[in-house]
Design a protein around this motif. Structure first.
Motif, PDB file in Angstrom:
ATOM      1  N   TYR A  88     -21.535  39.065  21.897  1.00 32.31           N
ATOM      2  CA  TYR A  88     -22.172  40.279  22.461  1.00 32.31           C
ATOM      3  C   TYR A  88     -22.309  41.465  21.521  1.00 32.31           C
ATOM      4  N   LEU A  90     -21.265  44.417  21.738  1.00 37.60           N
ATOM      5  CA  LEU A  90     -21.495  45.715  22.377  1.00 37.60           C
ATOM      6  C   LEU A  90     -20.490  46.704  21.808  1.00 37.60           C
ATOM      7  N   GLU A  92     -17.738  48.681  22.597  1.00 34.11           N
ATOM      8  CA  GLU A  92     -16.955  48.449  23.807  1.00 34.11           C
ATOM      9  C   GLU A  92     -16.521  49.714  24.522  1.00 34.11           C
ATOM     10  N   THR A  95     -20.409  53.310  27.504  1.00 31.95           N
ATOM     11  CA  THR A  95     -20.795  52.780  28.806  1.00 31.95           C
ATOM     12  C   THR A  95     -21.916  51.757  28.625  1.00 31.95           C
ATOM     13  N   VAL A  96     -22.151  50.990  29.697  1.00 33.76           N
ATOM     14  CA  VAL A  96     -23.244  50.022  29.687  1.00 33.76           C
ATOM     15  C   VAL A  96     -24.565  50.726  29.373  1.00 33.76           C
ATOM     16  N   ASN A  99     -24.936  51.684  25.773  1.00 35.14           N
ATOM     17  CA  ASN A  99     -25.231  50.498  24.983  1.00 35.14           C
ATOM     18  C   ASN A  99     -26.703  50.121  25.084  1.00 35.14           C
ATOM     19  N   ARG A 142     -17.639  51.085  31.574  1.00 31.18           N
ATOM     20  CA  ARG A 142     -17.461  50.872  30.148  1.00 31.18           C
ATOM     21  C   ARG A 142     -17.744  49.415  29.832  1.00 31.18           C
ATOM     22  N   ALA A 143     -18.359  49.159  28.681  1.00 32.15           N
ATOM     23  CA  ALA A 143     -18.797  47.800  28.347  1.00 32.15           C
ATOM     24  C   ALA A 143     -17.633  46.813  28.364  1.00 32.15           C
ATOM     25  N   ARG A 151     -21.584  40.930  29.801  1.00 26.26           N
ATOM     26  CA  ARG A 151     -21.746  41.629  28.523  1.00 26.26           C
ATOM     27  C   ARG A 151     -22.967  41.112  27.780  1.00 26.26           C
ATOM     28  N   VAL A 154     -25.971  42.692  29.046  1.00 23.72           N
ATOM     29  CA  VAL A 154     -26.169  44.030  28.482  1.00 23.72           C
ATOM     30  C   VAL A 154     -26.769  43.903  27.080  1.00 23.72           C
ATOM     31  N   ARG A 158     -30.146  45.604  25.813  1.00 21.78           N
ATOM     32  CA  ARG A 158     -30.206  46.470  24.634  1.00 21.78           C
ATOM     33  C   ARG A 158     -31.329  46.028  23.704  1.00 21.78           C
TER      34      ARG A 158
END
Lengths: 275, 267
Positions: A88, A90, A92, A95-96, A99, A142-143, A151, A154, A158
């Motif tokens: 992923y 991301l 971490e 937040t989603v 991201n 939060r991711a 994830r 997300v 992104r």
């Protein structure tokens, strides 16, 4: 249309990761890139957006050769290339939503990204994408509070937030369970179809690659040793890519699941016909 | 059943393979230690007479006098706290760019070299030595103390921040770079979220240290509660000195407890 010509990468240590790789991907085509560990799969897709600098060769998107761009031109080129990562990648602690919005970084000035005041259309797009990948309610989490499959969704949002013209996907299912893996692959494929988006998917799982992609490239020790339809990937071809091994067990297993695969691939082909 | 001789196993020596060298080096270390201990001269008569003075000190602690020098004490305290807070804030603000510059994964080599040199300089000079220098340059008082603590904060915080930046998860940074982010955006989105909790924790920790150091450097003339303490001891007012030490201990404990609570909360 992506065209790679004579791409070579020699690392400082002297390791030749890629040897004169040439291939072209027409728009809308989803390509699976397979090969043993260390064959150069990761290096190949990272040479396309120059996260790894190629030693020689050309990578053409449309008319421009990405390998010749200046730094600021490269940033412009990168924002048109969405990338989905293994595990992923991301951020971490963000937040989603942050991201997903980070997909717009190439489009907005620093003060907007620093103050998190992205243009309204970017925010609208981000919400729509989160709905699309089934995470509409999770924008402010939060991711690192999400599960693996969430994830990766997300990560997909992104990449799409960039409005990409090409998707580079690096081992998207490496740390996911079999069911989630299939769901994630299906989602990526659906999105590519919806948008006519070409993609290069770097993947370990040969069965997944055959099920979900329209074309398979086989890389071995930095050389392209297979380029063909998923059906053409027979035992001889597998041996060419991975080396000697008794492939019957794997072939049989993929044969067992035949009905489901067929419908999957047929659907892909039907939709291609429509496009 | 045939009996065989059991196979003996010993853990292989880890540091020094050769047995003769092992005996020579370890034996030499023990001999040096004995010789060094023997060379320390202890004047037992002096120790005995000193006990009485020490006892007066302890008595001062047991009957601390907060009142007769209270105006000096409160002034020293305010000076120390002001010095601590301002020097920490200024030190942290200066440390952040230096810390980023000293992280090899973010900064180009020349910038890295300069920032590392600044850190090395700041760390090489102990607080007391810098305080003496700044007192000589700017005179007695809290301004010299403020400069000393700011300078010491830079070496401490920039080094630890740089090391934290070098340890971040590179994949998250790579993902942000792949979106076409500029360098500043990369730092803001890829690096800052990863190092922020530690930066806050280290800053609070440094606040602790700076308060304690402010008491020490006061003794060499850099103002604050340390100067008050020094004066009290010089006048043999051990009851006032005891009061000052108790106040310092109380403040350090409160700061310690407060900062550890905040650190847990930001994690």
């Amino acid at each position: 249309m992506l065209t790679i010509e004579g791409l070579t990468k020699t690392y400082k240590t002297g390791d030749k990761a890629l040897k004169n790789v040439s291939v072209s991907v027409p728009s809308g085509q989803v390509v699976g890139l397979i090969g043993p560990s260390g064959a150069g799969k990761s290096t190949l897709i990272r040479c396309i957006n120059r996260l790894v600098e190629p030693t020689s060769g050309a990578v053409k998107m449309g008319d421009s050769d990405i390998t010749r761009l200046s730094r600021s031109e490269l940033r412009r080129a990168r924002r048109r290339i969405g990338m989905i990562f293994q595990e992923y990648a991301l951020v971490e602690r963000l937040t989603v939503m942050e991201n997903v919005l980070s997909g717009r970084l190439g489009y907005v000035p620093f003060w907007r990204s620093f103050t998190r005041r992205f243009p309204q259309e970017s925010v609208d797009k981000a919400f729509a994408l989160l709905e699309r990948v089934g995470l509409g309610d999770h924008a402010d989490k939060r991711a690192d509070a999400l599960s693996g499959g969430q994830r990766q969704r997300v990560g997909i949002a992104r990449a799409l937030e960039q409005d990409p013209e090409l998707l580079l996907v690096d081992e998207p299912t490496a740390s996911l369970d079999p069911k989630t893996s299939r769901q994630i692959m299906r989602l990526i494929l659906e999105i590519c179809r919806e948008r006519g988006l070409p993609a290069i998917i770097n993947i370990h799982d040969v069965v997944l690659a055959q099920d979900f992609t329209q074309r398979i490239l086989g890389l071995r020790a930095g050389e392209l040793v297979f380029d063909g339809a998923p059906d053409a990937l027979d035992e001889a071809a597998l041996t060419r890519i991975y080396g000697e091994e008794d492939w019957t067990a794997m072939r049989r297993r993929s044969g067992d699941e035949e009905p489901e695969h067929h419908s999957e691939r047929e659907m892909v082909e039907r939709l291609e016909g429509l496009a | 059943m045939t009996t065989t001789t059991p196979r003996v196993w010993r853990r292989p020596p880890i540091l020094i393979q050769d047995k003769r060298w092992r005996i020579a080096i370890y034996g030499g270390l023990v001999l040096y230690l004995i010789a060094a201990m023997a060379s320390i001269e202890v004047d037992w008569v002096r120790v005995y007479t000193g006990l009485e003075r020490g006892w007066r000190f302890v008595q001062g602690f047991l009957q601390p006098d907060f009142t007769s020098r209270w105006s000096d004490i409160s002034q020293g305290l305010v000076e120390s706290l002001t010095m601590t807070v301002t020097s920490t804030v200024v030190g942290v603000i200066i440390s952040i760019p230096i810390g980023i510059g000293a992280a090899r994964n973010l900064a180009p080599l020349p910038v890295y070299a300069v920032c590392r040199a600044i850190i090395a300089l700041s760390r090489a000079l102990q607080e007391i030595i810098i305080a003496i220098l700044f007192v000589a340059m700017f005179g007695f008082g809290p301004f010299a103390g403020f400069l000393t603590l700011s300078f010491a904060t830079i070496g401490f915080l920039a080094k630890l921040l740089a090391e934290d930046i070098e340890d971040i998860d590179a994949r998250q940074v790579e993902a942000v770079r792949a979106t076409g982010a500029s360098w500043w955006q990369l730092v803001n989105y890829g690096v800052q979220p990863q190092v922020m909790p530690r930066l806050i924790g280290l800053s609070l920790y440094r606040l602790d240290i700076n308060f304690r150091e402010s008491a020490v450097i006061g003794i060499v003339g850099a103002g604050g509660i340390g100067a008050t303490l020094n004066t009290a001891i010089d006048r043999y007012e051990f009851d006032s000195a005891g009061a000052i030490l108790l106040i310092i201990i109380a403040i350090v404990m409160v700061a310690e407890y407060g900062s550890s609570t905040v650190r847990k909360w930001v994690q």
